[in-house]
Motif scaffolding. Structure first.
Motif, PDB file in Angstrom:
ATOM      1  N   THR A  50      -5.561  32.870  26.874  1.00 47.48           N
ATOM      2  CA  THR A  50      -5.899  32.911  25.687  1.00 47.48           C
ATOM      3  C   THR A  50      -4.996  31.802  24.896  1.00 47.48           C
ATOM      4  O   THR A  50      -5.356  31.658  23.696  1.00 47.48           O
ATOM      5  CB  THR A  50      -5.708  34.292  24.994  1.00 47.48           C
ATOM      6  OG1 THR A  50      -4.315  34.592  24.953  1.00 47.48           O
ATOM      7  CG2 THR A  50      -6.654  35.076  25.461  1.00 47.48           C
ATOM      8  N   LEU A  51      -4.224  31.383  25.610  1.00 45.26           N
ATOM      9  CA  LEU A  51      -2.966  30.250  24.755  1.00 45.26           C
ATOM     10  C   LEU A  51      -4.220  29.160  24.527  1.00 45.26           C
ATOM     11  O   LEU A  51      -4.838  28.593  25.376  1.00 45.26           O
ATOM     12  CB  LEU A  51      -2.037  29.973  25.721  1.00 45.26           C
ATOM     13  CG  LEU A  51      -0.856  30.682  25.841  1.00 45.26           C
ATOM     14  CD1 LEU A  51       0.183  30.436  26.900  1.00 45.26           C
ATOM     15  CD2 LEU A  51      -0.346  30.989  24.435  1.00 45.26           C
ATOM     16  N   PRO A  52      -4.018  28.423  23.416  1.00 37.16           N
ATOM     17  CA  PRO A  52      -4.868  27.149  23.295  1.00 37.16           C
ATOM     18  C   PRO A  52      -4.382  26.227  23.952  1.00 37.16           C
ATOM     19  O   PRO A  52      -5.050  25.229  24.286  1.00 37.16           O
ATOM     20  CB  PRO A  52      -4.624  26.726  21.668  1.00 37.16           C
ATOM     21  CG  PRO A  52      -3.342  27.778  21.257  1.00 37.16           C
ATOM     22  CD  PRO A  52      -3.354  29.035  22.452  1.00 37.16           C
ATOM     23  N   ALA A  53      -3.033  25.821  24.191  1.00 40.81           N
ATOM     24  CA  ALA A  53      -2.413  24.667  25.063  1.00 40.81           C
ATOM     25  C   ALA A  53      -1.287  25.459  25.543  1.00 40.81           C
ATOM     26  O   ALA A  53      -0.506  26.466  25.122  1.00 40.81           O
ATOM     27  CB  ALA A  53      -2.197  23.736  23.981  1.00 40.81           C
ATOM     28  N   PRO A  54      -0.799  24.714  26.978  1.00 36.87           N
ATOM     29  CA  PRO A  54       0.098  25.476  27.548  1.00 36.87           C
ATOM     30  C   PRO A  54       1.599  25.069  26.760  1.00 36.87           C
ATOM     31  O   PRO A  54       1.811  23.792  26.330  1.00 36.87           O
ATOM     32  CB  PRO A  54       0.293  24.480  28.901  1.00 36.87           C
ATOM     33  CG  PRO A  54      -0.720  23.459  28.825  1.00 36.87           C
ATOM     34  CD  PRO A  54      -1.521  23.892  27.520  1.00 36.87           C
ATOM     35  N   ALA A  55       2.314  25.896  26.393  1.00 40.57           N
ATOM     36  CA  ALA A  55       3.551  25.782  25.620  1.00 40.57           C
ATOM     37  C   ALA A  55       4.586  26.741  26.340  1.00 40.57           C
ATOM     38  O   ALA A  55       4.266  28.092  26.519  1.00 40.57           O
ATOM     39  CB  ALA A  55       3.429  26.227  24.351  1.00 40.57           C
ATOM     40  N   PRO A  56       5.633  26.388  26.963  1.00 43.47           N
ATOM     41  CA  PRO A  56       6.640  27.159  27.629  1.00 43.47           C
ATOM     42  C   PRO A  56       7.301  28.397  26.956  1.00 43.47           C
ATOM     43  O   PRO A  56       7.191  29.282  27.467  1.00 43.47           O
ATOM     44  CB  PRO A  56       7.762  26.347  28.121  1.00 43.47           C
ATOM     45  CG  PRO A  56       7.326  24.826  27.930  1.00 43.47           C
ATOM     46  CD  PRO A  56       6.152  24.823  26.708  1.00 43.47           C
ATOM     47  N   LEU A  57       7.428  28.217  25.652  1.00 46.53           N
ATOM     48  CA  LEU A  57       8.030  29.253  24.942  1.00 46.53           C
ATOM     49  C   LEU A  57       6.840  30.372  24.657  1.00 46.53           C
ATOM     50  O   LEU A  57       7.133  31.571  24.816  1.00 46.53           O
ATOM     51  CB  LEU A  57       8.382  28.800  23.522  1.00 46.53           C
ATOM     52  CG  LEU A  57       9.337  29.806  22.769  1.00 46.53           C
ATOM     53  CD1 LEU A  57      10.559  30.294  23.590  1.00 46.53           C
ATOM     54  CD2 LEU A  57       9.915  29.215  21.309  1.00 46.53           C
ATOM     55  N   ALA A  58       5.718  30.003  24.481  1.00 50.98           N
ATOM     56  CA  ALA A  58       4.622  30.880  24.257  1.00 50.98           C
ATOM     57  C   ALA A  58       4.340  31.625  25.676  1.00 50.98           C
ATOM     58  O   ALA A  58       3.746  32.854  25.455  1.00 50.98           O
ATOM     59  CB  ALA A  58       3.206  30.296  23.956  1.00 50.98           C
ATOM     60  N   ARG A  59       4.340  30.710  26.794  1.00 51.83           N
ATOM     61  CA  ARG A  59       4.007  31.556  28.053  1.00 51.83           C
ATOM     62  C   ARG A  59       5.500  32.601  28.300  1.00 51.83           C
ATOM     63  O   ARG A  59       4.729  33.511  28.754  1.00 51.83           O
ATOM     64  CB  ARG A  59       4.219  30.649  29.145  1.00 51.83           C
ATOM     65  CG  ARG A  59       2.915  29.852  29.320  1.00 51.83           C
ATOM     66  CD  ARG A  59       3.101  28.874  30.527  1.00 51.83           C
ATOM     67  NE  ARG A  59       1.922  28.326  30.982  1.00 51.83           N
ATOM     68  CZ  ARG A  59       0.710  28.750  31.278  1.00 51.83           C
ATOM     69  NH1 ARG A  59       0.648  30.132  31.056  1.00 51.83           N
ATOM     70  NH2 ARG A  59      -0.557  28.182  31.682  1.00 51.83           N
ATOM     71  N   ALA A  60       6.262  32.315  28.008  1.00 54.43           N
ATOM     72  CA  ALA A  60       7.462  33.108  28.018  1.00 54.43           C
ATOM     73  C   ALA A  60       7.224  34.456  27.318  1.00 54.43           C
ATOM     74  O   ALA A  60       7.439  35.527  27.928  1.00 54.43           O
ATOM     75  CB  ALA A  60       8.783  32.427  28.021  1.00 54.43           C
ATOM     76  N   ALA A  61       7.076  34.248  26.102  1.00 54.69           N
ATOM     77  CA  ALA A  61       6.561  35.293  25.037  1.00 54.69           C
ATOM     78  C   ALA A  61       5.542  36.301  25.751  1.00 54.69           C
ATOM     79  O   ALA A  61       5.563  37.518  25.659  1.00 54.69           O
ATOM     80  CB  ALA A  61       6.166  34.772  23.742  1.00 54.69           C
TER      81      ALA A  61
END
Length: 170
Positions: free
Chosen positions: A72-83
């Protein structure tokens, strides 16, 4: 289940186009991942209950939930992935006290971590409407695949062929 950082009465109303985009991403997931996600999101079952119900390991349920949330992430972002990984891990019955301490340290290490975790909670809440659309006929509650009409037709055809073949022998 872990206590969320945001109050439960918070309701985010995403735009229709955002809901459609999320629904599209969820539909692209494997069927079992969708099922695990819907049992968690719509029926609010714990990972342990889902694992027992679907005859999966707790680790498999956690992996499926992580896959659904990451999709559901709009774009890969390392911080969002970790969260997202922390969010899913905190719901797991396999989480240890040491991991909870690690999470707290991660959260306190940078204000952006807290912001990313809050964004993950908001994203989780925004998935309710797409989840309802995805699971509207309650297919995800079936513990095993139901017989499809196509499968029944094939079975009936084979049975009829067998009866006819036996009829020619006698």
């Amino acid at each position: 289940m872990t206590r969320l950082l945001l109050p439960l009465d918070h309701h985010a109303e995403p735009a229709d186009t955002a809901e459609l985009a999320l629904l599209h991403r969820l539909k692209a997931l494997p069927r079992r991942v969708q099922q695990v996600f819907l049992l968690s999101r719509l029926d609010q079952l714990t990972y342990a209950v889902i694992a027992r119900r679907l005859d999966l390991s707790d680790a498999s349920v956690e992996r499926h939930m992580n896959q659904a949330l990451q999709a559901t992430l709009p774009a890969p972002a390392p911080l969002a992935r970790a969260a997202g990984q922390w969010y899913v891990r905190l719901q797991s019955p396999l989480i240890t006290a040491s991991e909870r301490i690690d999470f707290r340290r991660w959260l306190d290490a940078d204000p952006e971590h807290l912001a990313a975790f809050h964004a993950t909670e908001l994203r989780w809440r925004s998935l309710l409407a797409p989840a309802r659309a995805l699971g509207e006929n309650l297919w995800y509650r079936q513990t095993r695949a139901a017989f499809s009409l196509g499968g029944c037709t094939v079975a009936m055809g084979l049975g009829l062929a067998a009866v006819l073949a036996l009829g020619f022998w006698y």
